[in-house]
Design a protein around this motif. Structure first.
Motif, mmCIF file in Angstrom:
data_model
loop_
_atom_site.group_PDB
_atom_site.id
_atom_site.type_symbol
_atom_site.label_atom_id
_atom_site.label_comp_id
_atom_site.label_asym_id
_atom_site.label_seq_id
_atom_site.Cartn_x
_atom_site.Cartn_y
_atom_site.Cartn_z
ATOM 1 N N MET A 1 0.849 -1.186 0.000
ATOM 2 C CA MET A 1 0.000 0.000 0.000
ATOM 3 C C MET A 1 0.889 1.241 0.000
ATOM 4 S SD MET A 1 -2.678 1.480 2.781
ATOM 5 C CE MET A 1 -1.420 1.459 3.987
ATOM 6 N N THR A 2 0.440 2.250 -0.734
ATOM 7 C CA THR A 2 1.136 3.520 -0.818
ATOM 8 C C THR A 2 0.166 4.628 -0.408
ATOM 9 O OG1 THR A 2 2.433 2.714 -2.686
ATOM 10 C CG2 THR A 2 2.352 5.091 -2.382
ATOM 11 N N ILE A 3 0.661 5.593 0.345
ATOM 12 C CA ILE A 3 -0.127 6.788 0.653
ATOM 13 C C ILE A 3 0.541 7.940 -0.073
ATOM 14 C CG2 ILE A 3 -0.952 8.355 2.436
ATOM 15 C CD1 ILE A 3 -1.018 5.933 4.308
ATOM 16 N N ARG A 4 -0.266 8.686 -0.805
ATOM 17 C CA ARG A 4 0.297 9.710 -1.686
ATOM 18 C C ARG A 4 -0.666 10.867 -1.879
ATOM 19 N NH1 ARG A 4 -2.249 9.348 -6.502
ATOM 20 N NH2 ARG A 4 -3.166 7.371 -7.142
ATOM 21 N N ASP A 5 -0.136 11.920 -2.499
ATOM 22 C CA ASP A 5 -0.964 13.048 -2.904
ATOM 23 C C ASP A 5 -1.799 12.648 -4.122
ATOM 24 O OD1 ASP A 5 0.022 14.852 -0.978
ATOM 25 O OD2 ASP A 5 1.725 15.370 -2.254
ATOM 26 N N PRO A 6 -2.951 13.259 -4.292
ATOM 27 C CA PRO A 6 -3.771 12.951 -5.472
ATOM 28 C C PRO A 6 -3.254 13.634 -6.733
ATOM 29 C CG PRO A 6 -4.876 14.556 -4.090
ATOM 30 C CD PRO A 6 -3.618 14.167 -3.374
ATOM 31 N N ALA A 7 -3.613 13.045 -7.852
ATOM 32 C CA ALA A 7 -3.356 13.621 -9.174
ATOM 33 C C ALA A 7 -4.703 13.785 -9.867
ATOM 34 C CB ALA A 7 -2.452 12.695 -9.983
ATOM 35 N N ALA A 8 -4.743 14.617 -10.889
ATOM 36 C CA ALA A 8 -5.998 14.848 -11.620
ATOM 37 C C ALA A 8 -6.596 13.532 -12.114
ATOM 38 C CB ALA A 8 -5.752 15.805 -12.782
ATOM 39 N N SER A 9 -5.760 12.581 -12.462
ATOM 40 C CA SER A 9 -6.236 11.293 -12.973
ATOM 41 C C SER A 9 -6.915 10.430 -11.905
ATOM 42 C CB SER A 9 -5.071 10.521 -13.594
ATOM 43 O OG SER A 9 -4.065 10.292 -12.617
ATOM 44 N N ASP A 10 -6.847 10.836 -10.637
ATOM 45 C CA ASP A 10 -7.474 10.091 -9.541
ATOM 46 C C ASP A 10 -8.934 10.471 -9.301
ATOM 47 O OD1 ASP A 10 -5.180 8.599 -8.695
ATOM 48 O OD2 ASP A 10 -4.393 10.440 -7.773
ATOM 49 N N GLU A 11 -9.455 11.380 -10.094
ATOM 50 C CA GLU A 11 -10.795 11.897 -9.785
ATOM 51 C C GLU A 11 -11.850 10.803 -9.675
ATOM 52 O OE1 GLU A 11 -14.049 15.323 -11.033
ATOM 53 O OE2 GLU A 11 -12.314 14.998 -12.340
ATOM 54 N N ARG A 55 -3.681 0.621 -3.263
ATOM 55 C CA ARG A 55 -3.207 -0.753 -3.154
ATOM 56 C C ARG A 55 -3.508 -1.471 -4.461
ATOM 57 N NH1 ARG A 55 -5.803 -4.015 1.507
ATOM 58 N NH2 ARG A 55 -7.486 -4.075 -0.003
ATOM 59 N N ASP A 56 -2.509 -2.085 -5.020
ATOM 60 C CA ASP A 56 -2.658 -2.836 -6.279
ATOM 61 C C ASP A 56 -3.317 -2.002 -7.374
ATOM 62 O OD1 ASP A 56 -1.530 -5.089 -5.020
ATOM 63 O OD2 ASP A 56 -3.502 -5.727 -4.294
ATOM 64 N N GLY A 57 -2.931 -0.727 -7.458
ATOM 65 C CA GLY A 57 -3.430 0.158 -8.505
ATOM 66 C C GLY A 57 -4.814 0.712 -8.283
ATOM 67 N N SER A 58 -5.405 0.461 -7.125
ATOM 68 C CA SER A 58 -6.758 0.941 -6.841
ATOM 69 C C SER A 58 -6.752 1.807 -5.583
ATOM 70 C CB SER A 58 -7.694 -0.250 -6.647
ATOM 71 O OG SER A 58 -9.001 0.185 -6.356
ATOM 72 N N LEU A 59 -7.535 2.875 -5.589
ATOM 73 C CA LEU A 59 -7.663 3.716 -4.401
ATOM 74 C C LEU A 59 -8.556 3.010 -3.390
ATOM 75 C CD1 LEU A 59 -8.037 7.296 -5.918
ATOM 76 C CD2 LEU A 59 -5.969 6.098 -5.148
ATOM 77 N N VAL A 60 -8.048 2.851 -2.172
ATOM 78 C CA VAL A 60 -8.779 2.115 -1.141
ATOM 79 C C VAL A 60 -9.058 2.963 0.100
ATOM 80 C CG1 VAL A 60 -8.027 -0.171 -1.896
ATOM 81 C CG2 VAL A 60 -6.614 1.121 -0.268
ATOM 82 N N GLY A 61 -8.530 4.173 0.157
ATOM 83 C CA GLY A 61 -8.786 5.032 1.306
ATOM 84 C C GLY A 61 -8.370 6.464 1.013
ATOM 85 N N MET A 62 -8.891 7.368 1.828
ATOM 86 C CA MET A 62 -8.582 8.780 1.616
ATOM 87 C C MET A 62 -8.770 9.564 2.909
ATOM 88 S SD MET A 62 -11.884 10.722 0.309
ATOM 89 C CE MET A 62 -13.305 10.698 1.397
#
Length: 145
Positions: A1-11, A55-62
């Motif tokens: 799992m990675t925690i990161r800043d959002p990008a426009a493509s994450d909308e 996680r695994d290319g999918s957003l799972v939390g915010m």
């Protein structure tokens, strides 16, 4: 799992999490509010910011947060306004990691405080939150204008 800043493509992924968060609290918001929130998150000049768990290319939390000035310190204060973990990803430490990420970020950036609240009956969230700090005795008053 990675925690990161959002990008426009994450909308789209963020909107899925946001919709789940609103549904959990039984809330509905006009599309204009959701769009404005997303725009603020992406605007580097805005005090609103988000952190995403992937996680695994999918957003799972915010988390959606507001960094602001306070009257009891000279350094910024962070309000963790919204935290949500997708139901299928719960129990894996994602919520704890999202809060720990904000704690680390706050220490590194000189914030004076990180705070949040939840409903008194949200026992699952409260168990997580109390791993970081005990609830205080303040009551919230909310006047909608």
């Amino acid at each position: 799992m990675t925690i990161r800043d959002p990008a426009a493509s994450d909308e789209a992924g963020w909107r899925r999490l946001w919709a789940g968060y609103l549904a959990f609290y039984g809330e509905t918001l006009p599309e204009a509010v959701t769009a404005a929130t997303w725009a603020r998150i992406l605007d580097p000049a805005s005090p609103v910011f988000a952190r995403l768990a992937e996680r695994d290319g999918s957003l799972v939390g915010m988390t959606v947060n507001v960094l602001h000035e306070g009257t009891w310190s000279t350094t910024p204060v962070c309000y963790l306004e919204d935290l949500f973990v997708a139901p299928e990803a719960r129990g894996g430490g994602i919520g704890q990691a999202l809060i720990a990420d904000l704690v680390e970020r706050g220490k590194a950036r000189g914030w004076s405080r990180l705070y949040w609240h939840t409903r008194a009956g949200n026992a699952q969230a409260r168990r997580l939150y109390e791993r970081f700090v005990a609830a205080d005795d303040f009551c919230r008053y909310r006047l909608v204008l």
